[in-house]
Write a protein that holds these residues in place. Sequence first.
Motif, mmCIF file in Angstrom:
data_model
loop_
_atom_site.group_PDB
_atom_site.id
_atom_site.type_symbol
_atom_site.label_atom_id
_atom_site.label_comp_id
_atom_site.label_asym_id
_atom_site.label_seq_id
_atom_site.Cartn_x
_atom_site.Cartn_y
_atom_site.Cartn_z
ATOM 1 N N VAL A 36 0.848 -1.202 0.000
ATOM 2 C CA VAL A 36 0.000 0.000 0.000
ATOM 3 C C VAL A 36 0.880 1.248 0.000
ATOM 4 N N LEU A 37 1.950 1.204 0.768
ATOM 5 C CA LEU A 37 2.839 2.367 0.825
ATOM 6 C C LEU A 37 3.497 2.663 -0.517
ATOM 7 N N VAL A 38 4.105 1.661 -1.130
ATOM 8 C CA VAL A 38 4.809 1.951 -2.383
ATOM 9 C C VAL A 38 3.817 2.252 -3.503
ATOM 10 N N ALA A 39 2.637 1.627 -3.451
ATOM 11 C CA ALA A 39 1.651 1.898 -4.500
ATOM 12 C C ALA A 39 1.095 3.316 -4.349
ATOM 13 N N ILE A 40 0.895 3.753 -3.117
ATOM 14 C CA ILE A 40 0.472 5.139 -2.911
ATOM 15 C C ILE A 40 1.600 6.070 -3.355
ATOM 16 N N GLY A 41 2.821 5.668 -3.071
ATOM 17 C CA GLY A 41 3.961 6.466 -3.514
ATOM 18 C C GLY A 41 3.973 6.624 -5.022
ATOM 19 N N ALA A 42 3.634 5.555 -5.730
ATOM 20 C CA ALA A 42 3.590 5.611 -7.190
ATOM 21 C C ALA A 42 2.421 6.457 -7.675
ATOM 22 N N ALA A 43 1.292 6.300 -7.003
ATOM 23 C CA ALA A 43 0.071 6.964 -7.491
ATOM 24 C C ALA A 43 0.071 8.456 -7.169
ATOM 25 N N VAL A 44 0.408 8.787 -5.941
ATOM 26 C CA VAL A 44 0.348 10.192 -5.540
ATOM 27 C C VAL A 44 1.594 10.921 -6.023
ATOM 28 N N GLY A 45 1.378 11.956 -6.771
ATOM 29 C CA GLY A 45 2.520 12.711 -7.286
ATOM 30 C C GLY A 45 2.036 13.952 -7.994
ATOM 31 N N LEU A 46 2.774 14.340 -9.021
ATOM 32 C CA LEU A 46 2.391 15.527 -9.774
ATOM 33 C C LEU A 46 1.011 15.373 -10.395
ATOM 34 N N GLY A 47 0.625 14.139 -10.675
ATOM 35 C CA GLY A 47 -0.686 13.900 -11.262
ATOM 36 C C GLY A 47 -1.798 14.478 -10.406
ATOM 37 N N ASN A 48 -1.644 14.391 -9.096
ATOM 38 C CA ASN A 48 -2.670 14.877 -8.188
ATOM 39 C C ASN A 48 -2.595 16.374 -7.967
ATOM 40 N N VAL A 49 -1.396 16.857 -7.732
ATOM 41 C CA VAL A 49 -1.255 18.235 -7.261
ATOM 42 C C VAL A 49 -1.071 19.213 -8.425
ATOM 43 N N TRP A 50 -0.426 18.743 -9.478
ATOM 44 C CA TRP A 50 -0.159 19.624 -10.623
ATOM 45 C C TRP A 50 -1.152 19.397 -11.762
ATOM 46 N N LYS A 51 -1.300 18.127 -12.173
ATOM 47 C CA LYS A 51 -2.068 17.862 -13.393
ATOM 48 C C LYS A 51 -3.574 17.942 -13.150
ATOM 49 N N PHE A 52 -4.038 17.348 -12.053
ATOM 50 C CA PHE A 52 -5.480 17.363 -11.795
ATOM 51 C C PHE A 52 -6.058 18.776 -11.758
#
Length: 482
Positions: A36-52
């Motif tokens: 769960v930790l590494v998958a959240i690490g992969a998922a949460v990133g610029l996609g959430n904060v910048w791109k969305f």
Amino acid sequence: MNNDHVSTDETPSGNGPYRHDESDGGHRFSSRFAFVLVAIGAAVGLGNVWKFPYLAGENGGALFVLLYLVFLVAIALPILIAEVLIGRRGHVSPPHALMRQAAEFTGRTGRGWYVIGIAGLFFGLVIMSFYSVVSGWTFDYMWTGVTQGFGAFDPDHSRGHLAALQASVPRLLAMQGLFILLTVTIVALGVRRGIEAAMRWMMPVMGVLMIGLVAYALITGASGRALSYLFSPDWSKLTVPVAAAALGQAFFTLSVGLGGMMTYGAYLPDRASIVRACTTVALTDTMVALLAGLAIFPIVFAEGLDPAGGPGLIFVTLPVAFAGMPGGDLFGVTFFAFLFLAAITSAIALYEPVIAWLEERGIRRLHGTLIAAGSSWLLGIVTVLSFNFWKDIHPLAWAGERFAAATPFMAITLGLDNLVLPVGALLIAWFAGRLLPEPAVVEQLSADPRRVARLFRLAVRWWAPIGIGALLVFNLTGITAG
Ligand code: TRP
């Protein structure tokens, strides 16, 4: 049948990233948690904060947000589950996982799936090419905060600051290079454990920062307008391009469509629930994206900034907020530092499958890392130049008005969201829903009630492919007709 394939001995390369000895019997909990930790690490990133936020702004707000949420749950989440499931059955890099299981169940060689897997790895490097450039911006902003503070950032100054950064090729290349260098150092050292350990404290801190920022934005900004902009959909704005953008972003944010998450599937012990783990990842990821939207739009409207301002949106907006808030310099520096770290954990997940595959082919980990990093750095030059020398090059001008202004960088992100990720997701749905026989799927989902497996099969056999396929067709015919 393969209840014990988590043991290290059966993995094809004993020194590769799949040596996950912590996932055998005794440490099941910590290992599901590790996934769960590494998958959240992969998922949460610029996609959430910048791109969305910038996509929501470009696509008119609430309707995009709503479609994004629906597609995330109904389509992207099942694809995530499918990738993790295929990965857990395979325990090898995506091309090999696909090829072997295709061979196992079709009686053919599985070469075609091998090539598809490699295409996925390649497009991961393409994501990395622009991801690294924008991550470089976050570092540059953190540095600005440290050396100058954000005090001078009114909207005009903020726009000027971003424009100056984007105009400077050496600065962009240096920041991008720094990001790639830091990422590959971590990857080459193979310090997965380090990442897991870091994620444990990074996530709570990131959460607190985001909530603080949202509170500030809602209290001091134009919160009423922002809330209705984000959450009160105007159905008259419903168009195929908006829906296609929402679907593409749902894939992007969960890191699915390229097979990359298969790499982490091997992390999950055989009896752990894939569905529950993936749902946790999707929920966390969505929370971060919504918080980012709530932090940004009250400021956008209060300061008269342009919600459809494009990829620079958060870089123009957030410093203005930091300038206004007490302790804003420290807050801003910490925020950009964490965004940078969140981007690194996603970047690792983009490199790791490539390096794992090269390793399985006998290429040393260090060399594989250099190959992956070098190619993404070179590809990144296209993005770097898109903000200056190539900003008047419009490779998609033939595709009609909608893409007329797209620079090479924007063509890459649009191509990924509108074409590559949906096609990849279709292939993964086909694999999990039609190539893998039902017992193999049911076995992987045995930790969940039977009806969960049935629902998943329905999703990957029927509604996900139909939804993706319909949008792809309408979207592409719209482009060629335009
Ligand atoms: N999901 C990541 C983000 O939102 C970016 C990403 C897209 C990604 N596809 C990926 C990460 C594949 C790892 C693997 O920032």
